[in-house]
Design an enzyme around this catalytic site. Structure first.
Site, short mmCIF file in Angstrom:
data_model
loop_
_atom_site.label_atom_id
_atom_site.label_comp_id
_atom_site.label_asym_id
_atom_site.label_seq_id
_atom_site.Cartn_x
_atom_site.Cartn_y
_atom_site.Cartn_z
N ASP A 161 0.63 -1.13 -0.16
CA ASP A 161 -0.09 0.29 -0.22
C ASP A 161 1.42 1.29 -0.02
O ASP A 161 1.99 1.19 -0.42
CB ASP A 161 -0.79 -0.20 1.66
CG ASP A 161 -2.30 0.72 1.47
OD1 ASP A 161 -1.86 1.36 0.48
OD2 ASP A 161 -3.30 0.15 0.72
N ASP A 162 0.71 2.28 0.28
CA ASP A 162 1.43 3.70 0.48
C ASP A 162 2.12 3.38 1.55
O ASP A 162 2.81 2.93 2.34
CB ASP A 162 0.56 4.98 0.89
CG ASP A 162 -0.61 5.06 0.12
OD1 ASP A 162 -0.43 4.95 -0.55
OD2 ASP A 162 -1.69 5.75 0.86
N GLY B 223 4.65 -0.12 -4.25
CA GLY B 223 3.85 0.24 -3.30
C GLY B 223 3.42 1.20 -3.73
O GLY B 223 3.22 1.39 -4.99
N HIS B 224 2.90 1.87 -2.71
CA HIS B 224 1.18 2.90 -3.35
C HIS B 224 2.36 4.17 -3.50
O HIS B 224 0.73 4.81 -3.84
CB HIS B 224 -0.06 2.93 -2.85
CG HIS B 224 -0.65 1.53 -3.47
ND1 HIS B 224 -1.58 0.93 -2.61
CD2 HIS B 224 -0.57 0.48 -4.54
CE1 HIS B 224 -2.48 0.32 -3.30
NE2 HIS B 224 -0.97 -0.54 -3.99
N GLY B 225 3.18 4.46 -3.14
CA GLY B 225 3.74 6.17 -3.48
C GLY B 225 3.48 6.71 -2.48
O GLY B 225 3.65 6.08 -0.97
#
Length: 367
Positions: free
Chosen positions: A193-194, A215-217
Protein backbone atom coordinates in the site's frame (compact mmCIF):
# COMPACT_ATOMS: atom_id res chain seq x y z
CA UNK A 1 22.20 4.16 32.49
CA UNK A 2 20.43 1.21 34.06
CA UNK A 3 19.94 -1.80 31.78
CA UNK A 4 17.00 -4.18 32.01
CA UNK A 5 17.80 -7.24 29.93
CA UNK A 6 14.62 -9.14 29.00
CA UNK A 7 16.44 -12.46 29.44
CA UNK A 8 16.92 -11.67 33.11
CA UNK A 9 13.13 -11.82 33.51
CA UNK A 10 12.63 -15.07 31.61
CA UNK A 11 12.70 -14.20 27.92
CA UNK A 12 14.25 -16.85 25.71
CA UNK A 13 15.63 -16.15 22.25
CA UNK A 14 14.64 -19.52 20.83
CA UNK A 15 11.74 -18.28 18.69
CA UNK A 16 9.34 -20.66 20.49
CA UNK A 17 8.97 -19.57 24.11
CA UNK A 18 6.34 -16.91 24.74
CA UNK A 19 8.37 -13.96 26.03
CA UNK A 20 5.54 -11.44 26.30
CA UNK A 21 5.52 -11.26 30.09
CA UNK A 22 9.33 -10.83 30.49
CA UNK A 23 9.24 -7.93 28.01
CA UNK A 24 6.43 -6.28 29.98
CA UNK A 25 8.30 -6.78 33.26
CA UNK A 26 11.49 -5.23 31.90
CA UNK A 27 9.52 -2.25 30.61
CA UNK A 28 7.70 -1.67 33.91
CA UNK A 29 10.97 -1.64 35.85
CA UNK A 30 12.72 0.65 33.36
CA UNK A 31 9.77 3.02 33.14
CA UNK A 32 9.52 3.30 36.90
CA UNK A 33 13.21 4.01 37.38
CA UNK A 34 14.34 7.50 38.37
CA UNK A 35 17.52 7.02 36.30
CA UNK A 36 17.86 6.86 32.54
CA UNK A 37 17.13 3.26 31.64
CA UNK A 38 17.38 0.81 28.80
CA UNK A 39 15.24 -2.18 27.92
CA UNK A 40 17.68 -4.49 26.17
CA UNK A 41 16.78 -7.32 23.80
CA UNK A 42 19.97 -9.33 23.08
CA UNK A 43 20.62 -11.43 20.00
CA UNK A 44 18.11 -14.20 19.44
CA UNK A 45 14.55 -14.62 18.18
CA UNK A 46 11.79 -13.73 20.65
CA UNK A 47 8.18 -14.81 20.27
CA UNK A 48 5.88 -12.12 21.64
CA UNK A 49 2.15 -11.47 21.55
CA UNK A 50 0.60 -8.01 21.99
CA UNK A 51 2.90 -5.65 23.87
CA UNK A 52 1.64 -2.35 25.27
CA UNK A 53 4.34 -0.16 26.82
CA UNK A 54 2.56 2.48 28.85
CA UNK A 55 4.00 5.74 30.11
CA UNK A 56 4.57 8.26 31.34
CA UNK A 57 7.98 7.12 32.54
CA UNK A 58 10.18 8.85 35.10
CA UNK A 59 13.16 9.38 32.78
CA UNK A 60 14.41 8.81 29.23
CA UNK A 61 13.91 5.23 28.04
CA UNK A 62 16.04 3.48 25.44
CA UNK A 63 14.55 0.37 23.84
CA UNK A 64 17.47 -1.43 22.16
CA UNK A 65 16.79 -4.43 19.96
CA UNK A 66 19.81 -6.50 18.95
CA UNK A 67 17.62 -9.53 18.30
CA UNK A 68 14.46 -10.27 16.35
CA UNK A 69 10.87 -10.11 17.56
CA UNK A 70 8.37 -12.42 15.88
CA UNK A 71 4.61 -12.76 16.21
CA UNK A 72 2.87 -16.12 16.66
CA UNK A 73 1.89 -17.92 13.45
CA UNK A 74 -1.77 -17.85 14.47
CA UNK A 75 -2.78 -14.39 13.27
CA UNK A 76 -5.67 -14.23 15.73
CA UNK A 77 -3.17 -14.06 18.60
CA UNK A 78 -2.28 -10.43 17.80
CA UNK A 79 -4.88 -9.51 15.19
CA UNK A 80 -7.80 -8.63 17.44
CA UNK A 81 -6.25 -5.74 19.37
CA UNK A 82 -5.25 -3.59 16.41
CA UNK A 83 -1.68 -3.27 17.71
CA UNK A 84 1.23 -5.64 18.05
CA UNK A 85 3.83 -3.37 19.70
CA UNK A 86 2.43 -0.13 21.11
CA UNK A 87 4.15 2.70 22.97
CA UNK A 88 1.47 4.86 24.62
CA UNK A 89 1.81 8.16 26.52
CA UNK A 90 5.60 7.87 26.64
CA UNK A 91 7.76 10.99 26.57
CA UNK A 92 11.41 10.69 25.53
CA UNK A 93 11.65 7.22 24.03
CA UNK A 94 14.51 5.98 21.83
CA UNK A 95 13.97 2.75 19.87
CA UNK A 96 17.08 1.37 18.16
CA UNK A 97 17.82 -1.39 15.69
CA UNK A 98 16.69 -4.95 15.37
CA UNK A 99 14.00 -6.67 13.33
CA UNK A 100 10.30 -7.22 13.94
CA UNK A 101 8.38 -9.77 11.86
CA UNK A 102 4.61 -9.91 12.25
CA UNK A 103 4.27 -13.05 10.08
CA UNK A 104 1.37 -11.49 8.20
CA UNK A 105 0.98 -13.99 5.34
CA UNK A 106 -1.77 -16.04 6.99
CA UNK A 107 -3.73 -12.89 7.77
CA UNK A 108 -3.43 -11.58 4.20
CA UNK A 109 -4.68 -14.92 2.91
CA UNK A 110 -7.73 -14.69 5.17
CA UNK A 111 -8.41 -11.16 3.89
CA UNK A 112 -8.09 -12.14 0.24
CA UNK A 113 -10.49 -15.07 0.69
CA UNK A 114 -13.04 -12.76 2.31
CA UNK A 115 -13.16 -14.96 5.37
CA UNK A 116 -13.90 -14.13 9.01
CA UNK A 117 -10.72 -12.28 9.95
CA UNK A 118 -9.64 -10.06 12.84
CA UNK A 119 -9.13 -6.35 12.21
CA UNK A 120 -5.38 -6.86 11.87
CA UNK A 121 -2.52 -5.46 13.95
CA UNK A 122 -0.23 -2.54 13.24
CA UNK A 123 3.31 -3.70 13.86
CA UNK A 124 4.82 -0.81 15.88
CA UNK A 125 2.91 2.26 16.99
CA UNK A 126 3.43 5.46 18.93
CA UNK A 127 0.29 7.05 20.37
CA UNK A 128 0.24 10.17 22.55
CA UNK A 129 4.05 10.15 22.65
CA UNK A 130 6.47 13.08 22.55
CA UNK A 131 10.16 13.25 21.71
CA UNK A 132 10.48 9.93 19.90
CA UNK A 133 13.39 8.47 17.95
CA UNK A 134 12.92 5.29 15.90
CA UNK A 135 16.21 4.35 14.27
CA UNK A 136 17.64 1.37 12.41
CA UNK A 137 14.58 -0.87 12.68
CA UNK A 138 13.58 -3.44 10.07
CA UNK A 139 9.86 -4.24 9.93
CA UNK A 140 8.73 -7.29 7.96
CA UNK A 141 5.34 -8.66 6.92
CA UNK A 142 2.97 -6.55 8.99
CA UNK A 143 -0.60 -7.77 9.20
CA UNK A 144 -1.73 -4.21 8.63
CA UNK A 145 0.29 -0.98 8.80
CA UNK A 146 3.98 -1.30 9.69
CA UNK A 147 4.56 1.95 11.63
CA UNK A 148 1.94 4.38 12.95
CA UNK A 149 2.32 7.75 14.67
CA UNK A 150 -0.87 9.14 16.23
CA UNK A 151 -1.41 12.15 18.49
CA UNK A 152 2.34 12.57 18.94
CA UNK A 153 4.93 15.32 18.51
CA UNK A 154 8.64 15.70 17.81
CA UNK A 155 9.11 12.30 16.20
CA UNK A 156 12.17 11.23 14.17
CA UNK A 157 12.09 8.07 12.09
CA UNK A 158 15.41 7.35 10.43
CA UNK A 159 17.31 4.62 8.61
CA UNK A 160 14.53 2.06 8.73
CA UNK A 161 13.61 -0.73 6.33
CA UNK A 162 10.06 -1.85 5.71
CA UNK A 163 9.18 -4.84 3.58
CA UNK A 164 6.04 -6.77 2.65
CA UNK A 165 4.98 -8.28 -0.69
CA UNK A 166 3.50 -5.89 -3.26
CA UNK A 167 0.18 -7.76 -3.17
CA UNK A 168 -0.20 -7.79 0.61
CA UNK A 169 -3.38 -5.80 1.43
CA UNK A 170 -3.24 -2.52 3.36
CA UNK A 171 0.33 -3.00 4.55
CA UNK A 172 1.17 0.71 4.52
CA UNK A 173 4.73 1.54 5.50
CA UNK A 174 4.32 4.58 7.76
CA UNK A 175 1.08 6.40 8.62
CA UNK A 176 1.03 9.72 10.49
CA UNK A 177 -2.15 11.25 11.90
CA UNK A 178 -2.96 14.07 14.33
CA UNK A 179 0.77 14.62 14.92
CA UNK A 180 3.26 17.45 14.50
CA UNK A 181 6.99 17.79 14.02
CA UNK A 182 7.57 14.43 12.33
CA UNK A 183 10.76 13.81 10.30
CA UNK A 184 11.23 10.69 8.21
CA UNK A 185 14.63 10.17 6.59
CA UNK A 186 16.72 7.38 5.10
CA UNK A 187 13.83 4.92 4.75
CA UNK A 188 13.71 1.99 2.33
CA UNK A 189 10.07 0.96 1.93
CA UNK A 190 8.57 -1.74 -0.27
CA UNK A 191 5.06 -2.84 0.56
CA UNK A 192 1.48 -3.44 -0.62
CA UNK A 193 0.00 0.00 0.00
CA UNK A 194 1.28 3.55 0.56
CA UNK A 195 4.95 3.79 1.44
CA UNK A 196 4.01 6.79 3.60
CA UNK A 197 0.57 8.30 4.21
CA UNK A 198 -0.14 11.56 6.02
CA UNK A 199 -3.68 11.66 7.32
CA UNK A 200 -5.71 14.39 8.97
CA UNK A 201 -3.94 16.56 11.53
CA UNK A 202 -0.43 15.99 10.11
CA UNK A 203 1.45 19.28 10.65
CA UNK A 204 5.12 20.21 10.09
CA UNK A 205 6.18 17.00 8.35
CA UNK A 206 9.58 16.62 6.63
CA UNK A 207 10.30 13.55 4.51
CA UNK A 208 13.65 13.06 2.78
CA UNK A 209 15.82 10.31 1.28
CA UNK A 210 13.10 7.70 0.90
CA UNK A 211 13.37 4.79 -1.53
CA UNK A 212 9.75 3.81 -2.23
CA UNK A 213 8.74 0.74 -4.17
CA UNK A 214 6.92 -1.44 -4.63
CA UNK A 215 3.86 0.23 -3.16
CA UNK A 216 1.34 2.98 -3.81
CA UNK A 217 3.69 5.96 -3.39
CA UNK A 218 3.65 8.78 -0.83
CA UNK A 219 0.23 10.22 -0.08
CA UNK A 220 -1.50 12.97 1.78
CA UNK A 221 -4.80 11.35 2.69
CA UNK A 222 -7.16 9.93 2.15
CA UNK A 223 -8.91 12.96 3.61
CA UNK A 224 -12.60 13.70 3.85
CA UNK A 225 -13.39 10.52 5.77
CA UNK A 226 -15.33 12.68 8.24
CA UNK A 227 -17.28 15.92 7.99
CA UNK A 228 -15.34 17.46 10.89
CA UNK A 229 -11.67 16.88 10.20
CA UNK A 230 -8.28 18.38 11.04
CA UNK A 231 -6.20 19.84 8.23
CA UNK A 232 -2.75 18.97 6.87
CA UNK A 233 -0.22 21.82 6.86
CA UNK A 234 3.46 22.40 6.07
CA UNK A 235 4.65 19.19 4.42
CA UNK A 236 7.88 18.64 2.47
CA UNK A 237 8.80 15.52 0.52
CA UNK A 238 12.27 15.75 -1.03
CA UNK A 239 15.29 13.86 -2.39
CA UNK A 240 13.41 10.59 -2.84
CA UNK A 241 13.12 7.88 -5.50
CA UNK A 242 10.00 5.96 -6.53
CA UNK A 243 10.44 2.65 -8.36
CA UNK A 244 7.56 0.75 -10.00
CA UNK A 245 4.99 2.22 -7.63
CA UNK A 246 1.29 2.50 -8.46
CA UNK A 247 1.43 6.24 -7.76
CA UNK A 248 4.17 8.79 -7.16
CA UNK A 249 3.19 11.68 -4.89
CA UNK A 250 -0.49 12.36 -4.44
CA UNK A 251 -3.14 14.16 -2.45
CA UNK A 252 -6.41 12.24 -2.18
CA UNK A 253 -9.78 13.08 -0.69
CA UNK A 254 -13.24 11.58 -0.80
CA UNK A 255 -15.93 13.52 -2.68
CA UNK A 256 -18.00 14.50 0.33
CA UNK A 257 -18.35 17.56 2.63
CA UNK A 258 -15.47 18.11 5.06
CA UNK A 259 -13.83 20.86 7.07
CA UNK A 260 -10.41 19.49 6.14
CA UNK A 261 -7.70 21.29 4.21
CA UNK A 262 -4.23 20.85 2.73
CA UNK A 263 -1.86 23.84 2.76
CA UNK A 264 1.80 24.57 2.15
CA UNK A 265 3.03 21.36 0.57
CA UNK A 266 6.23 20.94 -1.43
CA UNK A 267 7.15 17.88 -3.47
CA UNK A 268 10.66 18.50 -4.81
CA UNK A 269 13.81 16.78 -6.09
CA UNK A 270 12.11 13.49 -6.88
CA UNK A 271 12.89 10.69 -9.34
CA UNK A 272 10.17 8.47 -10.84
CA UNK A 273 11.23 5.11 -12.30
CA UNK A 274 8.39 3.42 -14.18
CA UNK A 275 5.74 4.90 -11.92
CA UNK A 276 1.98 5.04 -12.54
CA UNK A 277 0.36 8.44 -11.95
CA UNK A 278 3.58 10.22 -10.90
CA UNK A 279 1.86 13.48 -9.84
CA UNK A 280 -1.73 13.35 -8.76
CA UNK A 281 -4.38 15.32 -6.89
CA UNK A 282 -7.51 13.18 -6.68
CA UNK A 283 -10.51 14.75 -4.97
CA UNK A 284 -12.82 12.02 -6.24
CA UNK A 285 -10.99 9.26 -4.41
CA UNK A 286 -12.89 5.97 -4.31
CA UNK A 287 -10.48 3.06 -4.73
CA UNK A 288 -13.02 0.25 -4.91
CA UNK A 289 -15.33 2.06 -7.31
CA UNK A 290 -18.26 0.94 -5.16
CA UNK A 291 -20.38 3.11 -2.90
CA UNK A 292 -18.59 6.29 -3.96
CA UNK A 293 -19.94 9.47 -2.32
CA UNK A 294 -20.31 11.21 -5.73
CA UNK A 295 -20.62 14.57 -4.03
CA UNK A 296 -18.11 17.43 -3.99
CA UNK A 297 -15.06 17.31 -1.75
CA UNK A 298 -15.01 19.90 1.01
CA UNK A 299 -11.24 19.55 1.48
CA UNK A 300 -9.59 22.83 0.48
CA UNK A 301 -6.22 22.41 -1.24
CA UNK A 302 -3.88 25.38 -1.63
CA UNK A 303 -0.19 26.20 -1.87
CA UNK A 304 1.10 22.95 -3.40
CA UNK A 305 4.42 22.92 -5.30
CA UNK A 306 5.76 20.21 -7.61
CA UNK A 307 9.40 21.06 -8.41
CA UNK A 308 12.43 19.34 -9.94
CA UNK A 309 10.72 16.04 -10.68
CA UNK A 310 11.93 13.77 -13.46
CA UNK A 311 11.62 10.20 -14.67
CA UNK A 312 9.34 7.76 -16.45
CA UNK A 313 5.61 7.18 -16.22
CA UNK A 314 3.82 3.91 -16.97
CA UNK A 315 0.59 5.83 -17.60
CA UNK A 316 0.14 8.36 -20.43
CA UNK A 317 -1.40 10.89 -18.02
CA UNK A 318 1.67 11.67 -15.93
CA UNK A 319 0.11 14.63 -14.13
CA UNK A 320 -3.51 14.62 -13.00
CA UNK A 321 -4.93 17.49 -10.98
CA UNK A 322 -8.57 16.53 -10.40
CA UNK A 323 -9.85 19.07 -7.88
CA UNK A 324 -13.13 19.72 -6.12
CA UNK A 325 -15.90 21.53 -7.98
CA UNK A 326 -16.99 23.40 -4.85
CA UNK A 327 -13.50 24.17 -3.51
CA UNK A 328 -11.03 24.56 -6.37
CA UNK A 329 -7.32 23.91 -5.84
CA UNK A 330 -5.43 27.21 -5.72
CA UNK A 331 -1.80 28.33 -5.76
CA UNK A 332 -0.56 25.19 -7.47
CA UNK A 333 3.02 25.62 -8.71
CA UNK A 334 4.82 23.49 -11.31
CA UNK A 335 8.55 23.97 -11.80
CA UNK A 336 11.12 21.99 -13.80
CA UNK A 337 9.21 18.78 -14.44
CA UNK A 338 10.19 16.19 -17.04
CA UNK A 339 8.18 12.98 -17.12
CA UNK A 340 8.29 10.71 -20.14
CA UNK A 341 6.08 7.82 -21.27
CA UNK A 342 7.62 4.84 -23.03
CA UNK A 343 4.80 4.45 -25.55
CA UNK A 344 4.49 8.08 -26.60
CA UNK A 345 4.10 11.57 -25.22
CA UNK A 346 2.90 12.17 -21.68
CA UNK A 347 -0.20 14.27 -21.18
CA UNK A 348 -1.72 16.18 -18.29
CA UNK A 349 -5.25 16.51 -16.98
CA UNK A 350 -6.57 19.43 -14.97
CA UNK A 351 -9.99 20.11 -13.52
CA UNK A 352 -10.74 23.00 -11.15
CA UNK A 353 -7.00 23.54 -10.62
CA UNK A 354 -5.45 27.00 -10.59
CA UNK A 355 -1.84 28.11 -10.47
CA UNK A 356 1.23 28.63 -12.62
CA UNK A 357 4.33 27.03 -14.07
CA UNK A 358 7.98 27.98 -14.59
CA UNK A 359 10.97 26.33 -16.24
CA UNK A 360 10.49 23.30 -18.47
CA UNK A 361 7.29 21.43 -17.64
CA UNK A 362 6.62 18.11 -19.40
CA UNK A 363 3.79 17.20 -19.69
CA UNK A 364 2.60 20.75 -20.33
CA UNK A 365 0.82 22.82 -17.73
CA UNK A 366 -2.91 22.38 -18.19
CA UNK A 367 -4.11 24.76 -15.48
Amino acid sequence: MLSFNVQRYGARGDGKTDSTKPFSTAWSLACGSEAQSMVYIPHGTYLVRNLVFWGPCKNIITFKIDGKLVAPKNYWSIGNSGYWILFAKVNRILVYGGTIDAKGAGYWSCRKKGGHCPQGARSISFSWCNNVLLSGLTSLNSQNIHVTVHHSSNVRIQNIRIRAPSRSPNTDGIIVQSSSGVTISGAVIGTGDDCIALNQGSVNIYIKRVLCGPGHGISIGSLGDHADEEGVNNVTVTNSVFTKTRNGVRIKSWARPSTGFVRNVEFRNLVMRNVGNPLIIDQNYCPSGKGCPNQSSGVKISGVTFANIKGTSTTPIAMKLDCSGSHHCTEITLKNIKLTYMKGATTSYCKNAHGGASGVVVPMNCM
